[in-house]
Motif scaffolding. Structure first.
Motif, mmCIF file in Angstrom:
data_model
loop_
_atom_site.group_PDB
_atom_site.id
_atom_site.type_symbol
_atom_site.label_atom_id
_atom_site.label_comp_id
_atom_site.label_asym_id
_atom_site.label_seq_id
_atom_site.Cartn_x
_atom_site.Cartn_y
_atom_site.Cartn_z
ATOM 1 N N ALA A 1 4.563 105.482 33.758
ATOM 2 C CA ALA A 1 4.146 105.061 35.481
ATOM 3 C C ALA A 1 5.145 103.497 35.554
ATOM 4 C CB ALA A 1 2.873 103.946 35.147
ATOM 5 N N TYR A 2 4.859 103.034 37.740
ATOM 6 C CA TYR A 2 5.454 102.674 37.725
ATOM 7 C C TYR A 2 4.101 101.745 38.378
ATOM 8 C CZ TYR A 2 9.573 104.977 36.931
ATOM 9 O OH TYR A 2 10.988 105.400 36.828
ATOM 10 N N TYR A 3 5.533 100.180 39.081
ATOM 11 C CA TYR A 3 4.514 99.595 39.629
ATOM 12 C C TYR A 3 5.210 99.689 41.220
ATOM 13 C CZ TYR A 3 2.688 97.425 35.886
ATOM 14 O OH TYR A 3 1.709 96.741 35.221
ATOM 15 N N VAL A 4 5.029 99.838 42.324
ATOM 16 C CA VAL A 4 6.035 99.670 43.378
ATOM 17 C C VAL A 4 5.703 98.074 44.294
ATOM 18 C CG1 VAL A 4 5.944 100.246 45.964
ATOM 19 C CG2 VAL A 4 5.054 102.413 43.660
ATOM 20 N N GLU B 1 8.701 107.445 52.232
ATOM 21 C CA GLU B 1 7.780 106.823 52.450
ATOM 22 C C GLU B 1 8.805 105.265 52.776
ATOM 23 O OE1 GLU B 1 4.702 106.672 53.101
ATOM 24 O OE2 GLU B 1 5.078 109.110 52.464
ATOM 25 N N PHE B 2 9.659 104.726 52.545
ATOM 26 C CA PHE B 2 10.112 103.389 52.136
ATOM 27 C C PHE B 2 10.986 103.915 53.019
ATOM 28 C CE2 PHE B 2 10.538 102.416 47.347
ATOM 29 C CZ PHE B 2 8.833 102.403 47.712
ATOM 30 N N THR B 3 12.457 105.370 53.358
ATOM 31 C CA THR B 3 13.282 105.254 54.123
ATOM 32 C C THR B 3 13.176 105.650 55.610
ATOM 33 O OG1 THR B 3 13.321 107.426 53.130
ATOM 34 C CG2 THR B 3 15.075 106.140 52.738
ATOM 35 N N LYS B 4 11.782 106.587 55.944
ATOM 36 C CA LYS B 4 11.117 106.508 57.225
ATOM 37 C C LYS B 4 10.417 106.095 57.964
ATOM 38 C CE LYS B 4 6.111 108.208 55.922
ATOM 39 N NZ LYS B 4 5.393 109.054 55.929
ATOM 40 N N ARG B 5 10.296 104.867 56.974
ATOM 41 C CA ARG B 5 10.344 103.546 57.833
ATOM 42 C C ARG B 5 11.346 102.235 58.002
ATOM 43 N NH1 ARG B 5 5.633 104.855 54.832
ATOM 44 N NH2 ARG B 5 3.494 105.044 55.450
ATOM 45 N N GLY B 6 12.255 102.193 57.759
ATOM 46 C CA GLY B 6 13.696 102.588 58.326
ATOM 47 C C GLY B 6 14.351 101.100 57.198
ATOM 48 N N PHE B 7 13.896 100.978 55.834
ATOM 49 C CA PHE B 7 14.464 100.888 54.375
ATOM 50 C C PHE B 7 15.875 101.490 54.314
ATOM 51 C CE2 PHE B 7 10.193 99.021 54.787
ATOM 52 C CZ PHE B 7 10.475 97.809 54.318
ATOM 53 N N LYS B 8 16.168 100.599 53.694
ATOM 54 C CA LYS B 8 17.878 101.326 52.849
ATOM 55 C C LYS B 8 17.406 100.594 51.384
ATOM 56 C CE LYS B 8 19.875 102.115 57.296
ATOM 57 N NZ LYS B 8 18.725 102.672 57.953
ATOM 58 N N LYS B 9 18.445 101.976 50.766
ATOM 59 C CA LYS B 9 18.629 101.476 49.220
ATOM 60 C C LYS B 9 20.037 101.046 49.366
ATOM 61 C CE LYS B 9 18.187 103.958 45.485
ATOM 62 N NZ LYS B 9 17.658 105.121 44.477
ATOM 63 N N ARG B 10 19.651 99.474 48.482
ATOM 64 C CA ARG B 10 21.310 99.066 48.005
ATOM 65 C C ARG B 10 20.839 98.629 46.521
ATOM 66 N NH1 ARG B 10 25.272 97.560 50.188
ATOM 67 N NH2 ARG B 10 26.583 95.779 49.097
ATOM 68 N N LYS B 11 21.911 99.316 45.957
ATOM 69 C CA LYS B 11 21.209 99.076 44.784
ATOM 70 C C LYS B 11 19.915 99.816 44.028
ATOM 71 C CE LYS B 11 25.083 95.905 43.653
ATOM 72 N NZ LYS B 11 25.395 94.542 43.066
ATOM 73 N N GLU C 1 9.502 113.848 41.486
ATOM 74 C CA GLU C 1 8.990 114.041 42.295
ATOM 75 C C GLU C 1 8.465 112.659 42.966
ATOM 76 O OE1 GLU C 1 6.717 118.499 41.803
ATOM 77 O OE2 GLU C 1 5.594 116.896 40.941
ATOM 78 N N PHE C 2 7.618 111.674 41.833
ATOM 79 C CA PHE C 2 6.967 110.583 42.534
ATOM 80 C C PHE C 2 7.922 109.367 42.894
ATOM 81 C CE2 PHE C 2 6.703 106.342 41.285
ATOM 82 C CZ PHE C 2 5.369 105.941 42.155
ATOM 83 N N LEU C 3 9.392 109.242 42.045
ATOM 84 C CA LEU C 3 10.448 109.137 42.832
ATOM 85 C C LEU C 3 10.648 109.318 44.297
ATOM 86 C CD1 LEU C 3 12.830 108.757 39.831
ATOM 87 C CD2 LEU C 3 11.923 106.599 40.643
ATOM 88 N N ASP C 4 11.061 110.728 44.415
ATOM 89 C CA ASP C 4 11.797 111.066 45.119
ATOM 90 C C ASP C 4 10.591 110.589 46.809
ATOM 91 O OD1 ASP C 4 13.950 112.844 44.480
ATOM 92 O OD2 ASP C 4 13.207 114.038 44.459
#
Length: 153
Positions: free
Chosen positions: A46-49, A13-23, A5-8
């Protein structure tokens, strides 16, 4: 929230702002600035963003730099939930199991609104202002950034 759920949540949050995943990194290119977002796993649950800024022109996504080549960086910070101690503090270590998406959203919004998006939307002149907020840069590192900003203008 669970790890998935956290990863999703982060992906949304990233993609709705236009970020695109590469690797494993999400990128968004601005005028003379590239921003990369990624999740750094901690030894705990835990994670660091992390968000990395790269100064320059980056036209080819296949040649995007990695976090080790960033010019400056930051992390999304949240209010801790240290129930045992009763003390609360701002931390970059997000123990996702302690939060709901609704609790994390304001912290992500603040990071995007104040630190991540301004260089992309307003230009490179905001870089130094943001670096002042993060006081862990040496004078030499700041001078290198200033030099790079001038070379790319």
């Amino acid at each position: 929230m669970t790890k998935q759920e956290f990863l999703d949540f982060c992906h949304e949050e990233f993609t709705k702002r236009g970020f695109k995943k590469r690797k494993k990194t999400y990128y968004l290119n601005g005028e003379g600035i590239l921003v990369g977002l990624y999740l750094q796993k901690s030894m705990a649950e835990a994670y660091y963003v992390e968000f990395d800024f790269f100064i320059g022109e980056f036209k080819n996504p296949k040649l995007y730099p990695t976090t080790y080549e960033s010019d400056y960086y930051g992390r999304v910070c949240v209010l801790s939930k240290d129930i045992d101690e009763g003390d609360y503090y701002m931390t970059a270590l997000i123990e996702y199991e302690l939060y709901t998406p609704e609790e994390l959203k304001p912290y992500f919004d603040k990071a995007f609104d104040e630190f991540i998006m301004p260089p992309l939307l307003e230009g490179k002149e905001t870089v130094l202002k943001i670096m002042e907020y993060y006081d862990d840069y040496t004078l030499e590192e700041k001078e290198n950034i200033i030099e790079k900003l001038q070379l790319d203008q």
